[in-house]
Design an enzyme around this catalytic site. Structure first.
Site, PDB file in Angstrom:
ATOM      1  N   ASP A  38       0.812  -1.300   0.050  1.00 11.49           N
ATOM      2  CA  ASP A  38      -0.165   0.035  -0.098  1.00 11.49           C
ATOM      3  C   ASP A  38       0.968   1.177  -0.169  1.00 11.49           C
ATOM      4  O   ASP A  38       2.061   1.154   0.275  1.00 11.49           O
ATOM      5  CB  ASP A  38      -0.762  -0.152   1.165  1.00 11.49           C
ATOM      6  CG  ASP A  38      -2.091   0.593   1.033  1.00 11.49           C
ATOM      7  OD1 ASP A  38      -3.328   0.044   1.084  1.00 11.49           O
ATOM      8  OD2 ASP A  38      -2.157   2.087   1.075  1.00 11.49           O
ATOM      9  N   ASN A  91      -5.917  -4.688  -5.962  1.00  9.87           N
ATOM     10  CA  ASN A  91      -7.213  -4.142  -5.257  1.00  9.87           C
ATOM     11  C   ASN A  91      -7.193  -2.751  -4.985  1.00  9.87           C
ATOM     12  O   ASN A  91      -7.974  -2.040  -4.736  1.00  9.87           O
ATOM     13  CB  ASN A  91      -7.410  -5.106  -3.910  1.00  9.87           C
ATOM     14  CG  ASN A  91      -8.319  -4.403  -3.038  1.00  9.87           C
ATOM     15  OD1 ASN A  91      -9.604  -4.470  -3.222  1.00  9.87           O
ATOM     16  ND2 ASN A  91      -7.770  -3.799  -2.196  1.00  9.87           N
ATOM     17  N   TYR A 157     -14.535   6.366 -13.321  1.00 11.36           N
ATOM     18  CA  TYR A 157     -14.316   5.201 -12.373  1.00 11.36           C
ATOM     19  C   TYR A 157     -15.063   4.088 -12.945  1.00 11.36           C
ATOM     20  O   TYR A 157     -14.377   2.927 -13.161  1.00 11.36           O
ATOM     21  CB  TYR A 157     -15.189   5.568 -11.179  1.00 11.36           C
ATOM     22  CG  TYR A 157     -14.974   4.400 -10.056  1.00 11.36           C
ATOM     23  CD1 TYR A 157     -13.772   4.593  -8.950  1.00 11.36           C
ATOM     24  CD2 TYR A 157     -15.986   3.558  -9.735  1.00 11.36           C
ATOM     25  CE1 TYR A 157     -13.830   3.260  -8.191  1.00 11.36           C
ATOM     26  CE2 TYR A 157     -16.151   2.545  -8.796  1.00 11.36           C
ATOM     27  CZ  TYR A 157     -14.839   2.280  -8.056  1.00 11.36           C
ATOM     28  OH  TYR A 157     -14.945   1.493  -7.222  1.00 11.36           O
ATOM     29  N   LYS A 161     -13.178   0.619 -14.352  1.00 11.49           N
ATOM     30  CA  LYS A 161     -13.533  -0.560 -13.701  1.00 11.49           C
ATOM     31  C   LYS A 161     -13.870  -1.703 -14.746  1.00 11.49           C
ATOM     32  O   LYS A 161     -13.510  -2.943 -14.752  1.00 11.49           O
ATOM     33  CB  LYS A 161     -14.541  -0.514 -12.575  1.00 11.49           C
ATOM     34  CG  LYS A 161     -14.151   0.310 -11.525  1.00 11.49           C
ATOM     35  CD  LYS A 161     -13.026  -0.644 -10.700  1.00 11.49           C
ATOM     36  CE  LYS A 161     -12.292  -0.027  -9.230  1.00 11.49           C
ATOM     37  NZ  LYS A 161     -11.371  -0.762  -8.485  1.00 11.49           N
ATOM     38  N   THR A 192     -16.360   0.543   3.832  1.00 14.25           N
ATOM     39  CA  THR A 192     -14.886   1.038   3.931  1.00 14.25           C
ATOM     40  C   THR A 192     -14.659   2.512   3.947  1.00 14.25           C
ATOM     41  O   THR A 192     -15.654   3.136   3.588  1.00 14.25           O
ATOM     42  CB  THR A 192     -14.069   0.219   2.775  1.00 14.25           C
ATOM     43  OG1 THR A 192     -14.437   1.092   1.783  1.00 14.25           O
ATOM     44  CG2 THR A 192     -14.470  -1.261   2.499  1.00 14.25           C
TER      45      THR A 192
HETATM   46  P1  NAD Z   1     -10.267   1.863   1.135  1.00 12.92           P
HETATM   47  O1  NAD Z   1     -10.056   3.113   0.610  1.00 12.92           O
HETATM   48  O2  NAD Z   1     -10.415   1.280   2.340  1.00 12.92           O
HETATM   49  O3  NAD Z   1      -8.959   1.023   0.517  1.00 12.92           O
HETATM   50  C1  NAD Z   1      -8.105   1.349  -0.574  1.00 12.92           C
HETATM   51  C2  NAD Z   1      -6.666   1.230  -0.537  1.00 12.92           C
HETATM   52  O4  NAD Z   1      -5.859   1.524  -1.496  1.00 12.92           O
HETATM   53  C3  NAD Z   1      -6.115   2.231   0.705  1.00 12.92           C
HETATM   54  O5  NAD Z   1      -5.304   1.722   1.614  1.00 12.92           O
HETATM   55  C4  NAD Z   1      -5.343   3.269  -0.222  1.00 12.92           C
HETATM   56  O6  NAD Z   1      -4.083   3.783   0.520  1.00 12.92           O
HETATM   57  C5  NAD Z   1      -4.682   2.243  -1.364  1.00 12.92           C
HETATM   58  N1  NAD Z   1      -4.251   2.880  -2.438  1.00 12.92           N
HETATM   59  C6  NAD Z   1      -4.791   4.086  -3.127  1.00 12.92           C
HETATM   60  N2  NAD Z   1      -4.249   4.393  -4.182  1.00 12.92           N
HETATM   61  C7  NAD Z   1      -3.156   3.709  -4.001  1.00 12.92           C
HETATM   62  C8  NAD Z   1      -1.759   3.708  -4.841  1.00 12.92           C
HETATM   63  N3  NAD Z   1      -1.593   4.688  -5.812  1.00 12.92           N
HETATM   64  N4  NAD Z   1      -0.826   2.960  -4.406  1.00 12.92           N
HETATM   65  C9  NAD Z   1      -0.886   2.091  -3.474  1.00 12.92           C
HETATM   66  N5  NAD Z   1      -1.993   2.000  -2.682  1.00 12.92           N
HETATM   67  C10 NAD Z   1      -2.891   2.847  -3.004  1.00 12.92           C
HETATM   68  O7  NAD Z   1     -11.320   1.366  -0.036  1.00 12.92           O
HETATM   69  P2  NAD Z   1     -11.945  -0.167  -0.522  1.00 12.92           P
HETATM   70  O8  NAD Z   1     -13.317   0.202  -0.338  1.00 12.92           O
HETATM   71  O9  NAD Z   1     -11.295  -1.204   0.479  1.00 12.92           O
HETATM   72  O10 NAD Z   1     -11.333  -0.087  -1.994  1.00 12.92           O
HETATM   73  C11 NAD Z   1     -10.851  -1.288  -2.517  1.00 12.92           C
HETATM   74  C12 NAD Z   1     -11.089  -1.593  -3.890  1.00 12.92           C
HETATM   75  O11 NAD Z   1     -12.500  -2.084  -3.779  1.00 12.92           O
HETATM   76  C13 NAD Z   1     -10.764  -0.383  -4.750  1.00 12.92           C
HETATM   77  O12 NAD Z   1     -10.397  -0.796  -5.994  1.00 12.92           O
HETATM   78  C14 NAD Z   1     -12.348   0.309  -4.748  1.00 12.92           C
HETATM   79  O13 NAD Z   1     -12.396   0.763  -6.195  1.00 12.92           O
HETATM   80  C15 NAD Z   1     -13.106  -1.500  -4.883  1.00 12.92           C
HETATM   81  N6  NAD Z   1     -14.404  -1.117  -4.696  1.00 12.92           N
HETATM   82  C16 NAD Z   1     -14.794  -0.487  -3.557  1.00 12.92           C
HETATM   83  C17 NAD Z   1     -16.466  -0.611  -3.064  1.00 12.92           C
HETATM   84  C18 NAD Z   1     -16.856  -0.088  -1.900  1.00 12.92           C
HETATM   85  O14 NAD Z   1     -17.888   0.162  -2.100  1.00 12.92           O
HETATM   86  N7  NAD Z   1     -16.104   0.199  -0.749  1.00 12.92           N
HETATM   87  C19 NAD Z   1     -17.225  -1.068  -4.094  1.00 12.92           C
HETATM   88  C20 NAD Z   1     -16.614  -1.673  -5.491  1.00 12.92           C
HETATM   89  C21 NAD Z   1     -15.135  -1.643  -5.557  1.00 12.92           C
END
Ligand code: NAD
Length: 239
Positions: A38, A91, A157, A161, A192
């Site tokens: 991360d 992710n 976005y 995706k 999250t």
């Molecule tokens: P989150 O913000 O809790 O976690 C995302 C993590 O990615 C964070 O720890 C952040 O520091 C890291 N990150 C971001 N940019 C980065 C970079 N350039 N280099 C390294 N690390 C980086 O969010 P989440 O909800 O756990 O999201 C995880 C994945 O799930 C994402 O790809 C998001 O698009 C996808 N997603 C989330 C949801 C939702 O509702 N939360 C729904 C569909 C998809």
């Protein structure tokens, strides 16, 4: 600690928070050595501490998934530290504020594509050779419900995706027969930090562990004949 990932090495990008943290904990609880990758070192270190407190094996690696060099270094670290690479959850991702295409500055588009799409290309490019060295492996890329459906105000976005699913299918076509399965998980809304306090913070949302459950299945031998699939995980809702 016995389990489906005993003796296996895992990388989880975005492992500091949310879904990635849940996957890291889950894989470690089933025996994997997990490289929690991360850009957020304090939170990533916290994930490692949670894993170690539960008796698992993990370490943190700082990565910026927008940089191919950084991603290559992450994979090299996993191989050096743990002797190889077997499974990966690509992710890490971000969201942006809601805006229409006509209001979207080109640099916002570029940033989104770099973080949420090019990152997955870099990960696949560098992870697959390391997995082939071990005779095979499994990869899950995090897409989204927005990777299967459009989203007003979320064009960059949603496009990124959708792109993740295209990359997933193409990588599967290229490598599944050589033993590297590649699938995508498409979550609906998940509780999250990404959504907390935002316009997407609605009542009907998953716990991150409910996504990690599916990711772990896709990374395990239990799904040995599944590859190239975007798996929607949204509790029957849509998000
Ligand atoms: P989150 O913000 O809790 O976690 C995302 C993590 O990615 C964070 O720890 C952040 O520091 C890291 N990150 C971001 N940019 C980065 C970079 N350039 N280099 C390294 N690390 C980086 O969010 P989440 O909800 O756990 O999201 C995880 C994945 O799930 C994402 O790809 C998001 O698009 C996808 N997603 C989330 C949801 C939702 O509702 N939360 C729904 C569909 C998809």
């Amino acid at each position: 600690m016995a389990g489906r990932f005993e003796g296996k090495v895992a990388i989880v990008t975005g492992g500091a928070s949310g879904i990635g943290r849940a996957t890291s904990l889950r894989l470690a609880s089933e025996g994997a050595s997990v490289l929690v990758a991360d850009r957020d070192e304090p939170m990533g270190t916290e994930t490692v501490e949670l894993i170690e407190a539960a008796g698992g094996t993990a370490s943190f690696e700082r990565v910026d998934v927008r940089s191919e060099e950084s991603v290559a270094g992450m994979v090299a670290t996993a191989v050096e530290r743990y002797g190889g690479l077997d499974v990966a959850h690509n992710n890490a991702g971000v969201v942006d504020r809601v805006m229409r295409i006509t209001e979207m500055a080109a640099d916002r588009w570029d940033r989104m594509i770099a973080t949420n799409l090019s990152s997955v290309f870099y990960c696949l490019k560098h992870e697959v050779p390391a997995m082939l060295e071990r005779g095979g492996g499994a990869i899950v890329n995090t897409s989204s419900g927005a990777g299967l459906h459009g989203g007003a105000g979320l064009a960059h976005y949603s496009a990124a995706k959708h792109g993740v699913i295209g990359l997933t299918r193409s990588a599967s076509d290229e490598f599944a027969r050589e033993g590297v399965r590649v699938n995508a998980v498409c979550p609906g809304l998940v509780d999250t930090p990404l959504v907390q306090g935002s316009v997407f913070d609605v009542d009907f949302k998953a716990d991150p562990s409910q996504i990690a459950e599916v990711v772990a299945w896709l990374l395990s031998d239990d799904s040995s004949w599944v590859s190239g699939q975007p798996i929607e995980v949204n509790g029957g809702g849509r998000g």
